[in-house]
Design a protein around this motif. Structure first.
Motif, mmCIF file in Angstrom:
data_model
loop_
_atom_site.group_PDB
_atom_site.id
_atom_site.type_symbol
_atom_site.label_atom_id
_atom_site.label_comp_id
_atom_site.label_asym_id
_atom_site.label_seq_id
_atom_site.Cartn_x
_atom_site.Cartn_y
_atom_site.Cartn_z
ATOM 1 N N THR A 189 11.242 6.520 -0.287
ATOM 2 C CA THR A 189 11.026 6.777 1.317
ATOM 3 C C THR A 189 10.917 7.766 1.582
ATOM 4 O OG1 THR A 189 13.280 7.503 0.680
ATOM 5 C CG2 THR A 189 13.735 5.938 1.352
ATOM 6 N N SER A 190 9.912 9.294 -0.049
ATOM 7 C CA SER A 190 10.035 9.752 -0.048
ATOM 8 C C SER A 190 8.738 9.965 -1.188
ATOM 9 C CB SER A 190 10.082 11.361 -0.506
ATOM 10 O OG SER A 190 10.982 10.801 -2.270
ATOM 11 N N ALA A 191 8.251 8.622 -0.833
ATOM 12 C CA ALA A 191 6.616 8.252 -1.506
ATOM 13 C C ALA A 191 5.677 8.307 -1.217
ATOM 14 C CB ALA A 191 7.113 6.979 -3.305
ATOM 15 N N ILE A 192 4.193 8.567 -1.584
ATOM 16 C CA ILE A 192 2.780 8.761 -0.966
ATOM 17 C C ILE A 192 2.818 7.870 -1.836
ATOM 18 C CG2 ILE A 192 2.877 10.365 0.389
ATOM 19 C CD1 ILE A 192 1.441 12.014 -1.208
ATOM 20 N N ARG A 193 1.527 7.340 -0.933
ATOM 21 C CA ARG A 193 -0.369 6.759 -1.694
ATOM 22 C C ARG A 193 -1.099 7.652 -1.315
ATOM 23 N NH1 ARG A 193 -4.054 2.097 -1.300
ATOM 24 N NH2 ARG A 193 -3.428 1.423 -3.761
ATOM 25 N N ILE A 194 -2.280 7.633 -2.486
ATOM 26 C CA ILE A 194 -3.188 8.793 -2.549
ATOM 27 C C ILE A 194 -4.306 7.688 -2.506
ATOM 28 C CG2 ILE A 194 -4.128 10.589 -2.610
ATOM 29 C CD1 ILE A 194 -2.006 11.978 -2.968
ATOM 30 N N SER A 195 -5.504 7.317 -1.875
ATOM 31 C CA SER A 195 -6.460 6.424 -1.902
ATOM 32 C C SER A 195 -8.066 7.178 -1.848
ATOM 33 C CB SER A 195 -6.174 4.901 -1.280
ATOM 34 O OG SER A 195 -6.600 5.658 -0.433
ATOM 35 N N ASN A 196 -8.993 6.228 -2.124
ATOM 36 C CA ASN A 196 -9.699 6.535 -2.351
ATOM 37 C C ASN A 196 -10.230 7.552 -3.633
ATOM 38 O OD1 ASN A 196 -12.934 6.890 -0.636
ATOM 39 N ND2 ASN A 196 -12.505 7.935 0.438
ATOM 40 N N LYS A 267 4.439 1.803 0.655
ATOM 41 C CA LYS A 267 5.395 0.480 1.015
ATOM 42 C C LYS A 267 6.647 -0.062 -0.155
ATOM 43 C CE LYS A 267 0.818 -1.083 3.503
ATOM 44 N NZ LYS A 267 0.188 -2.669 3.141
ATOM 45 N N PRO A 268 7.484 -0.453 0.368
ATOM 46 C CA PRO A 268 8.631 -0.930 -0.177
ATOM 47 C C PRO A 268 8.175 -1.767 -0.744
ATOM 48 C CG PRO A 268 9.726 -0.983 1.655
ATOM 49 C CD PRO A 268 7.496 -0.550 2.104
ATOM 50 N N GLN A 269 8.192 -1.398 -2.773
ATOM 51 C CA GLN A 269 8.173 -3.241 -3.800
ATOM 52 C C GLN A 269 8.957 -3.766 -3.227
ATOM 53 O OE1 GLN A 269 9.390 -2.356 -7.477
ATOM 54 N NE2 GLN A 269 7.870 -2.856 -8.325
ATOM 55 N N ASN A 270 8.724 -5.134 -3.267
ATOM 56 C CA ASN A 270 10.034 -6.268 -3.184
ATOM 57 C C ASN A 270 10.885 -6.500 -4.080
ATOM 58 O OD1 ASN A 270 8.407 -6.411 -0.776
ATOM 59 N ND2 ASN A 270 6.835 -8.272 -1.145
ATOM 60 N N ASN A 271 11.754 -7.156 -3.857
ATOM 61 C CA ASN A 271 12.932 -7.233 -4.982
ATOM 62 C C ASN A 271 12.792 -8.471 -5.383
ATOM 63 O OD1 ASN A 271 13.697 -4.492 -5.140
ATOM 64 N ND2 ASN A 271 15.355 -4.806 -3.756
#
Length: 271
Positions: A189-196, A267-271
């Motif tokens: 819920t508080s994780a972000i993804r930084i790309s490029n 995006k949340p990881q699929n279990n």
């Protein structure tokens, strides 16, 4: 013929008749010049006359130097005339010394005293410039720095069950991954993804980029297994969701290392 009876003799014959050998040298001082006349034998055992001319000049020297020139000679040079004798004295070359004044020392210390020049420090060559402008960027030196920073990033944590050496059933591993019995999976819920991100990105750079938004639990920088270079994306888990939202708002579209960052919710990881 009376003219034929007179035969002119050379000065060498006249000297031999007058002195019976080599006459002593003479010195004459006229019009600020000193003329020294000497007689000696050359390689063919012939008498030669040597005339040397010296220009007399006055030079102001320290008292110590003047006192040393007036010291009496001793040893083989005890009976020599004033000045060095080439047979007993070897005159070395003059040594010139350059003394720096206080102004020159201040100019040399300007770089040390100027605090504005020590702000930027390159992480590649430790020079006084930004890492983006480093001339060694992309070279072997840059790659070696990345491989040194790779060691702490690739360390993996071991579960408490494996530390004891006991066997853990597969279903217990799933429960531990889920946060214990009745718990849910990874909190995204508080994780972000930084790309490029650029290939020269390191964990220290990522820490410097996101620490101003708030505390975070962990972060992950994706690296290539073979080269150790950044694969272009990273994950950051903040403690508070508002800090993660602020990071997305300010970093998304922000220029960093000649690239435009793309920041979004993880995006949340699929279990």
């Amino acid at each position: 013929m009376p003219a034929a009876d007179k035969v002119k003799s050379s000065w060498a014959d006249e000297v031999e008749l007058d002195y019976g050998g080599l006459p002593p040298s003479t010195e004459v001082i006229e019009n600020g010049h000193k003329y020294v006349t000497e007689y000696k034998f050359n390689n063919d055992d012939k008498k030669t006359k040597v005339l040397r001319t010296y220009k007399i000049t006055k030079q102001v020297v320290p008292k110590v130097v003047a006192r040393r020139k007036n010291l009496p000679k001793f040893g083989d040079s005890e009976n020599d005339k004033p000045g060095p004798n080439s047979h007993t004295t070897m005159v070395s070359e003059d040594v010139y010394m350059q003394f720096l004044s206080a102004k020159d020392e201040e100019k040399s210390n300007e770089n040390v005293l100027d605090p504005l020049k020590n702000i930027a420090k390159c992480r590649i060559c430790n020079g006084d410039h930004w890492s983006v402008n480093c001339p060694y960027k992309g070279t072997a030196m840059d790659t070696s720095k990345l491989m040194e920073n790779k060691a702490p990033a690739t360390t993996t944590t071991v579960d408490s069950g494996s530390k004891t050496g006991k066997y853990v059933p597969p279903f217990m591993k799933d429960i531990q991954k889920a946060g214990g019995p009745g718990g849910r999976g990874r909190d995204d819920t508080s994780a972000i993804r930084i790309s490029n991100l650029s290939e020269s990105m390191t964990e220290a750079d990522l820490e410097e980029l996101v620490k101003k938004f708030g505390p975070h639990n962990k972060m992950y920088l994706a690296r290539d297994k073979n080269t150790g270079l950044c694969k272009g994306f990273a994950y950051v888990h903040f403690k508070l969701r508002k800090d993660a939202a602020a990071a997305i708002e300010l970093l998304n579209g922000h220029g960093y290392d000649h690239l435009i960052l793309n920041v979004e919710w993880s995006k949340p990881q699929n279990n």
